[in-house]
Structure formats: structure tokens, C-alpha cells
Scaffold this active site. Structure first.
Site, PDB file in Angstrom:
ATOM      1  CD  GLU A 105      42.885  -6.016  23.968  1.00  0.00           C
ATOM      2  OE1 GLU A 105      43.474  -5.511  25.269  1.00  0.00           O
ATOM      3  OE2 GLU A 105      43.649  -5.812  22.902  1.00  0.00           O
TER       4      GLU A 105
ATOM      5  CG  ASP B  97      47.944  -0.815  31.211  1.00  0.00           C
ATOM      6  OD1 ASP B  97      47.717  -0.774  30.060  1.00  0.00           O
ATOM      7  OD2 ASP B  97      47.715  -1.808  31.896  1.00  0.00           O
TER       8      ASP B  97
ATOM      9  CE1 TYR C  34      48.584  -4.889  20.945  1.00  0.00           C
ATOM     10  CE2 TYR C  34      46.815  -5.779  22.064  1.00  0.00           C
ATOM     11  CZ  TYR C  34      47.655  -4.969  21.864  1.00  0.00           C
ATOM     12  OH  TYR C  34      47.131  -3.765  22.138  1.00  0.00           O
TER      13      TYR C  34
END
Lengths: 399, 273
Positions: free
Chosen positions: B54, B65, B179
Site C-alpha cells: 500500500e 489515521d 478490506y
């Protein structure tokens, strides 16, 4: 005019829901809960009770006679949101969302804050309703607004100083969202402005529309007709949308949103999202924002912590595009001068945010006739800003 | 799906299935600490046994994040690394001999500002097999999905433990892999996982025939091994970015650069299930 937002939370091309999948379920739950409870009379009754008995609504619509005379043009009224409990319009929304949180069975609330007004309002309502409260605040803002930090702590809230990014409002918002992602089960995010993912912009607008609803009733009583112009400061834009929304379909009512030009729109130090920004996705919704050519968000600047924000609510972006509302920039200097003018003509110290609206009226009122009526949304009081103002005016003396 | 057979990611998953093992998918922030070093790290990841990688595009406001990747983003942005630089990095890595499928991980706004026309016109030239856009939920992704499909690039959907009845809608029409976000929260190492994660992954499996990968918080060989048993791929992000952060002082010293790269390789090699 078409009813916005649509069911996807879109205001024309703006709004929507651009968040990590981990938050989607929480936002959908929130939207469903809001739709359900806001249709129940008990919900509105509880909110109205607190707005009246606790916050002191309705707030006056005050005819600023000396200011009007001094500027020599239109009649100027001030919608006194500064007279709310905690000193700003932010409490309207905090009460609404906290009651919703309570009805949803959430025991913990979080909030982001810039100037500290929304943080104080949320901490206040959390104390009132016996909820645990965490407030995220940029480190830079905790320094600029120490008094509000202490106030929140006094009210029993935990203030979390945010050290990521530019350490201001946008970063506090990012951190609050990140925290919420990890704690969606038991935590309600009391978002402070008409920004963020759907349903927040719609919900905050609906909790703030009381400003415009009261103004309409009060001006009809005082003048027997609607005003010609509404003027309000726009950071994220909650006081402005609350004032404007109930008048949007009245074509005779002009509207100006005033954004912060900082040191000037031709310098890098401003927060003029509408004048200098472009369309993009920021903090969960499509709107105008300050960004570079690569789509990186640019740090905003304003003497006013509440306007120091690189984004703006999606409904404002929509109202700009359909040309229903005009958005203009006002510099730090102009806002400070207007603040002083209001102090000496009316004995009212406005918040620096609200002083931006006063500055725009200072420019425009003299060009209008004595029959014209302007209403300024005086969104907050200036006590919190006295230190900033002292620092800024140090050496130049008060005129 | 005429392009299915030429997409490197699809081919890799097919191969892995034959071998009966799960993909190790490391993440790095491109340009942390600089572009040239990122290219060297990609080579190390491949040498350490990564199956695809990635490529994280640094962003000013990385909502999904945690602090480790936020810091990496900030370091990369100081070096003026942007979306196009990251796309070009994939091509450079390919020219340097990498056989890995590349997945571009970017927030939506940089793509919007480049313009979808330009983005997709260029994407095909840059050896990118897949896209992850963490702030583009299925409700907002219709156009991206259509354009990705037309370009033969897999737009990887994310599902979370809270997605529940949304899972079917999210995976329908998806390509590449699905995912699974291991747990609620932002990216960053976790010491433990809720036991319901197995049930969650199982429910995703039942909703799709695509390979299923898991990520967010996976940092140790034991955790990788645990998830490799029930998934087709395991993503390791913050742990690798933290390792890079730890050895930055080596990477930036010409005399010790090799040592820094070796430490990253060793760290990733021991993660390999």
C-alpha cells in the site's frame, strides 16, 4: 426554493458524508434518532424549556440608536445572542444536541472548540444533564483562550489539548472525530458548527434557527415589516445559518455573511474560505475550503479563534452558489475598530467574531437610507477576547 | 470483467490461493522520509516477502489515521510529496524491477483536486492495481467505482465491525479484495483485538467471493499469524511506519543507510506468516 438538504445530506453540490466507514453507522443512527425524536413534542418541549428558563431566551432584538446615528444611514438592530447563558449562540445548539444525546441513552459527550465558546456551552450542558464531557481544543487556541479553558475545567469537563497539525480548530475537529471513531458506542459527538458530515449541518441549523425565528417575530413587532439586510459572521457558519434560514424565502431580505480576512485576503494570513477557497472535501463534507493545488488543506488565520477555520458549512457554499447570500471578507484591523466603535457607542463589548459583522455594517450602513433596516447577529460577548485585544492593541493605545 | 486477468493484484491473490497462504500487505507513507528512500524501502519490503504494498499518499488532515501515520504524513508533506509524486513512485518502483501489485491509499480530496478525468487518465500509466480511499463510503463512491471498473483498477471497499447490514451493499460489485477494519478507531498498533472480530470477518466472507483482508492495528508476527488463518491478506501499516521512523536517523546518514534498510527488511520478514 427547493428544500435542502436532500436525503443524502446534499445542499446542491455540497454536503454529503465523506467519513471513514467506521463512522457511517453512527451517523446513520444519529440521523435516524434525530428524525425520530425531533418529531416528538416532548423533545422540542425539553429544549424550549431549557432555552427559556436556563439560557434566558428569547434574546432581545435591540435597536442600536447611537450606532445608527453615528454611522448616519440605516437603522441598525442587534440580535443579542451575547446575552445567552455562557455568552454566545453556541448554547442553542449544545442544548439541542445534548437533549438528543440523552434521549439516545448516551452518557458521554465530546466536543471540539475553537474560541472555547462551544466547548464552554457543551461543558455547561453536560454538567446540567450529568454527562461526562471531553473537549478537544487546539493547543494554540488553549493559549489564546486560557480563560475559557479554565471555565470548562470548572464546569467539570476534561480539556484535551490537540497538538497535531496547525493546533487550532480544524485539528480539534479532526481529533474529536478520531476519538469518536474509537468510542461510538457510548459517546455522542456534540459538533459545534453547521459543518461536518450529514446530518450535522442540517441538525445544527435547525437548533440555531431560533435566532432567525425570534428575529422575524421581534422585528415585525418593532417595525411592522421585515428587515432589508441581515449581517452575520461566518466561520463554520452556525449563527449565520440560524439567522438566515427562516428568511431565505423572503426575497426582500438581503443577507451578508462576513468571513475573516485576517491580515488581508491578498496575504497568506486569512480565513476567507468563500473569497479565496475552492470546492473540496474537508471534515466529512463537500464545501468550499482553503486548499493548495494538491488538495492539501491550508491553515487559516484570524485574530478571532472562532473564525480561524479553513472550511465553511455546506449550506453556506450552496447559498453562495445560488447567489442568495453574499459573502464578504473583513480584516482583523477592521474588526477591532468595529469592536471599539460598538463599545463606545452602545456600551457593548462584542466577541471578535461578531465584531466582523459589525465592521461590515460600518461600511454599508452609511450608504443606505434612514428607512432601511439592518439586523446584525451579535453572536457572542467579547469578555473572552479582552486579553487578545490587549495584546493586539499594545503600543498603539486605545483611540 | 475483461481486465480481471491482467490486474497484478487479482493475479497475486489467485497465486496465493493456489499456494494456500495469505498475502502480507505492508503500508508505507510515500516520501517518508524522502522519495528515494521510499523506493529503496519498497525494494526491501519485496525482498522481505511482501505480496503487495500500500502506497500511502500524505495528507494534511488524515482523519482515519492515528499519530504514527499522521507524523509520517507531516514528514512527507515537508518534502512536497503529493498525489502525483506517489503515482509516479509506483512507476519508478516498477522500472527498478519490482513485481509487486501497488495499491494507492489516498484521501478523497487530493483526487478531487487533480480531477477524476486526469486522475484516471494517468493512473493507467502508473502501474497501480488498486485504490483505497478511506473517506469515500459506498454512498458517495458511485462515480469512482464506475471509473475504476472502466480502468481495470480495483477500488477496495472498507468494512467495519459496525457496518453490519451495510456489508452487503458495500461488497456488491466490488473488485480486488474486501478490506476489513479490525476494530473501531484510527490506524495504529493495538495490543489486543475483540473476540468478535472473528465473527465479523466470517460475516464478511459470507457476503462476498472476493479475497478478504484485515488491517488496522496489526503489528506483531503473532497477530499476523492469527489473522492469516482466517483471511486472505493481512495489512500492516503503523508498525512498519513506526519502524521507519525509528531508523530515520540511519536512513538519512549515507554511511548507515544500508543498516537502516536492513532493519526494516528484517522487521517485515519476521512478520511473514
Amino acid at each position: 426554493m427547493i428544500q435542502v438538504p436532500d436525503r443524502h445530506g446534499r445542499f446542491g453540490a455540497f454536503g454529503g458524508r465523506f467519513v471513514p466507514e467506521t463512522l457511517m453507522n453512527a451517523l446513520i443512527e444519529l440521523e435516524e434518532a434525530y428524525n425520530k425524536f425531533s418529531a416528538e413534542p416532548e423533545f422540542q418541549e425539553q429544549i424550549n424549556y431549557l432555552l427559556k428558563q436556563y439560557s434566558g431566551r428569547e434574546t432581545p432584538l435591540y435597536y442600536a440608536e447611537r450606532l445608527s446615528a453615528q454611522l448616519g444611514g440605516a437603522k441598525i438592530y442587534l440580535k443579542r445572542e451575547d446575552l445567552n447563558h455562557t455568552g454566545a449562540h453556541k448554547i442553542n445548539n449544545a442544548i439541542g444536541q445534548a437533549i438528543l444525546a440523552k434521549m439516545m441513552g448516551k452518557k458521554k459527550v465530546i466536543a471540539e472548540t475553537g474560541a472555547g465558546q462551544h466547548g464552554v456551552a457543551t461543558a455547561t450542558v453536560a454538567a446540567l444533564l450529568g454527562m461526562e464531557c471531553k473537549v478537544f481544543m487546539g493547543e494554540e487556541d488553549t493559549r489564546r483562550q486560557q480563560l475559557n479553558v479554565f471555565r470548562m475545567k470548572l464546569l467539570g469537563a476534561e480539556v484535551i489539548s490537540v497538538t497535531s497539525g496547525s493546533r487550532t480548530l480544524k485539528d480539534a475537529g479532526n481529533e474529536a472525530l478520531r476519538y469518536w471513531v474509537s468510542n461510538v458506542d457510548d459517546t455522542f459527538y456534540v459538533l459545534g458548527s453547521a459543518v461536518g458530515p450529514h446530518p450535522y449541518p442540517m441538525m445544527v441549523r435547525n437548533f440555531q434557527r431560533i435566532i432567525g425565528d425570534e428575529t422575524r417575530k421581534q422585528i415585525l413587532e418593532a417595525e411592522g415589516r421585515l428587515p432589508d439586510l441581515l449581517v452575520a459572521a461566518v466561520g463554520g457558519g452556525s449563527n449565520a445559518i440560524g439567522m438566515f434560514y427562516p428568511f431565505l424565502e423572503d426575497e426582500s431580505v438581503g443577507m451578508i455573511g462576513v468571513e475573516a480576512a485576517g491580515k488581508g485576503v491578498d496575504t497568506p494570513y486569512h480565513a476567507a474560505t468563500m473569497s479565496k477557497g475552492s470546492q473540496g472535501v474537508f471534515q466529512g463534507s463537500m464545501s468550499y475550503l482553503l486548499q493548495d493545488e494538491h488538495g492539501q488543506v491550508i491553515e487559516a488565520h484570524s485574530i478571532s479563534a472562532g473564525l480561524d477555520y479553513p472550511g465553511v458549512g455546506p449550506e453556506h457554499s450552496y447559498l453562495k452558489d445560488i447567489e442568495r447570500v453574499k459573502y464578504v471578507p473583513i480584516t482583523d484591523r477592521e474588526a477591532l475598530d468595529a469592536l471599539k466603535l460598538l463599545c463606545v457607542t452602545e456600551g457593548i463589548i462584542p466577541a471578535l467574531e461578531s465584531a466582523h459583522a459589525v465592521a461590515q455594517v460600518e461600511k454599508i450602513a452609511p450608504t443606505l437610507s434612514k428607512d432601511d433596516i439592518i439586523v446584525i447577529c451579535l453572536s457572542g460577548r467579547g469578555d473572552k477576547d479582552v486579553e487578545s485585544i490587549m495584546a493586539y492593541t499594545e503600543g498603539e493605545g486605545l483611540k | 470483467m475483461t481486465t480481471e486477468t491482467t490486474n497484478r493484484m487479482d493475479l497475486a491473490f489467485r497465486r496465493l490461493k493456489e499456494q494456500g497462504r495469505a498475502a502480507l500487505i505492508p503500508f508505507l507513507t510515500v516520501g517518508d522520509p524522502d522519495l528515494e528512500t521510499s523506493l529503496a524501502i519498497i525494494a526491501e519490503l519485496e525482498a522481505a516477502g511482501a505480496d503487495m504494498v500500500e502506497l500511502g499518499v500524505p495528507y494534511s488532515d488524515p482523519l482515519a489515521d492515528g499519530p504514527v501515520i499522521q507524523r509520517a504524513s507531516a514528514r512527507a508533506l515537508r518534502g512536497n510529496i503529493h498525489l502525483r509524486t506517489c503515482m509516479e513512485a509506483a512507476l519508478k518502483a516498477r522500472k527498478a524491477g519490482s513485481q509487486l501489485p501497488f495499491i494507492l491509499f489516498t484521501y478523497y480530496n487530493p483526487v478531487l483536486q487533480m480531477g477524476l478525468d486526469t486522475f484516471f487518465a494517468e493512473l493507467g500509466n502508473y502501474e497501480i492495481s488498486g485504490l483505497i480511499i478511506p473517506d469515500l463510503p459506498v454512498e458517495e463512491s458511485e462515480e469512482m467505482r464506475r471509473r475504476s471498473r472502466d480502468a481495470g483498477i480495483n477500488l477496495i471497499p472498507l468494512v467495519a465491525p459496525t457496518s453490519s447490514e451495510r456489508i452487503a451493499k458495500i461488497v456488491s460489485g466490488a473488485s480486488g479484495f474486501v478490506y476489513c477494519v479490525s476494530s473501531l478507531g484510527v490506524t495504529g498498533e493495538r495490543t489486543s483485538f475483540h473476540e468478535s472480530v472473528d465473527q465479523f470477518i466470517e460475516s464478511v466472507r459470507q457476503a462476498t467471493d472476493l479475497p478478504v483482508a484485515v488491517g488496522f492495528g496489526i503489528s506483531t508476527p503473532e497477530q499476523v499469524a492469527r489473522f492469516a488463518k482466517i483471511c486472505d491478506g493481512v495489512v500492516v501499516g503503523s508498525a512498519i511506519v513506526r519502524k521507519i521512523e525509528e531508523v530515520i536517523f540511519l536512513l538519512q546518514d549515507p554511511g548507515k543507510r544500508g543498516e537502516g534498510l536492513l532493519q526494516i527488511r528484517d522487521f517485515v520478514a519476521q512478520l511473514r506468516p
